[in-house]
Design a protein around this motif. Structure first.
Motif, PDB file in Angstrom:
ATOM      1  N   LYS A   2      37.249  13.451  -7.036  1.00  0.00           N
ATOM      2  CA  LYS A   2      38.176  14.550  -6.760  1.00  0.00           C
ATOM      3  C   LYS A   2      37.927  15.103  -5.357  1.00  0.00           C
ATOM      4  N   THR A   3      39.014  15.229  -4.609  1.00  0.00           N
ATOM      5  CA  THR A   3      38.959  15.753  -3.248  1.00  0.00           C
ATOM      6  C   THR A   3      39.842  16.976  -3.140  1.00  0.00           C
ATOM      7  N   LEU A   4      39.303  18.030  -2.538  1.00  0.00           N
ATOM      8  CA  LEU A   4      40.053  19.249  -2.265  1.00  0.00           C
ATOM      9  C   LEU A   4      40.433  19.250  -0.787  1.00  0.00           C
ATOM     10  N   ILE A   6      41.710  21.530   2.034  1.00  0.00           N
ATOM     11  CA  ILE A   6      41.901  22.943   2.402  1.00  0.00           C
ATOM     12  C   ILE A   6      42.659  22.979   3.721  1.00  0.00           C
ATOM     13  N   VAL A  31      43.314  17.845  -5.194  1.00  0.00           N
ATOM     14  CA  VAL A  31      43.723  19.231  -5.394  1.00  0.00           C
ATOM     15  C   VAL A  31      43.840  19.832  -4.001  1.00  0.00           C
ATOM     16  N   ALA A  32      44.606  20.919  -3.880  1.00  0.00           N
ATOM     17  CA  ALA A  32      44.897  21.408  -2.539  1.00  0.00           C
ATOM     18  C   ALA A  32      45.065  22.924  -2.501  1.00  0.00           C
ATOM     19  N   LYS A  49      42.262  30.761  -3.993  1.00  0.00           N
ATOM     20  CA  LYS A  49      41.036  29.948  -4.006  1.00  0.00           C
ATOM     21  C   LYS A  49      40.671  29.632  -5.454  1.00  0.00           C
ATOM     22  N   PHE A  52      38.260  25.088  -8.733  1.00  0.00           N
ATOM     23  CA  PHE A  52      38.400  23.737  -9.275  1.00  0.00           C
ATOM     24  C   PHE A  52      37.029  23.212  -9.698  1.00  0.00           C
ATOM     25  N   VAL A  55      34.773  19.013  -7.967  1.00  0.00           N
ATOM     26  CA  VAL A  55      35.182  18.602  -6.623  1.00  0.00           C
ATOM     27  C   VAL A  55      34.020  17.863  -5.957  1.00  0.00           C
ATOM     28  N   VAL A  58      35.308  18.043  -0.001  1.00  0.00           N
ATOM     29  CA  VAL A  58      36.257  18.991   0.578  1.00  0.00           C
ATOM     30  C   VAL A  58      36.640  18.439   1.944  1.00  0.00           C
TER      31      VAL A  58
END
Length: 118
Positions: A2-4, A6, A31-32, A49, A52, A55, A58
């Motif tokens: 999983k990558t966020l 930002i 996710v974003a 914010k 999540f 993660v 990021v």
């Protein structure tokens, strides 16, 4: 993994948008968080914010001044690493990440994906 993202954006000319799409193409869960609540390729860009879970990475697309309000948020997510994309380099945040046992890379998410180094 999983990558966020930002600093996510629905603008196809923004690198954050290109990275989000490339992450999906490479089968990563994405996710974003961004300024506007929008949907890109089925991913909702949140304006809050959101805490999540799970993660791993990021990927930052905010300049160092704008990053400041995200310091605690990023640290509390406990990611394995933070990628500082071009223009986001921030020695202050590097030190905070190191102090909290979080790895970081000064790199380009798009290049890492394209060269199978992500």
């Amino acid at each position: 993994m999983k990558t966020l993202v930002i600093g996510a954006s629905s603008n196809p000319e923004r690198y954050a948008n290109m990275a989000l799409k490339s992450l999906l193409k490479h089968q990563h869960e994405v996710v974003a968080v961004g300024l506007k609540k929008e949907v890109v390729e089925g991913v909702t860009i949140e304006t809050e914010k959101i805490p999540f879970s799970g993660v791993h990475t990021v990927s930052l697309y905010l300049n160092p001044v704008r990053q400041q309000e995200y310091y605690d948020y990023i640290i509390n997510l406990k990611p394995q690493r933070v990628i500082f994309n071009p223009g986001t380099e921030n020695p202050e945040l590097y030190r905070l990440l190191e102090a909290n046992g979080i790895g970081y890379e000064v790199a380009c998410t798009l290049v890492l994906l394209a060269t199978n180094q992500f």
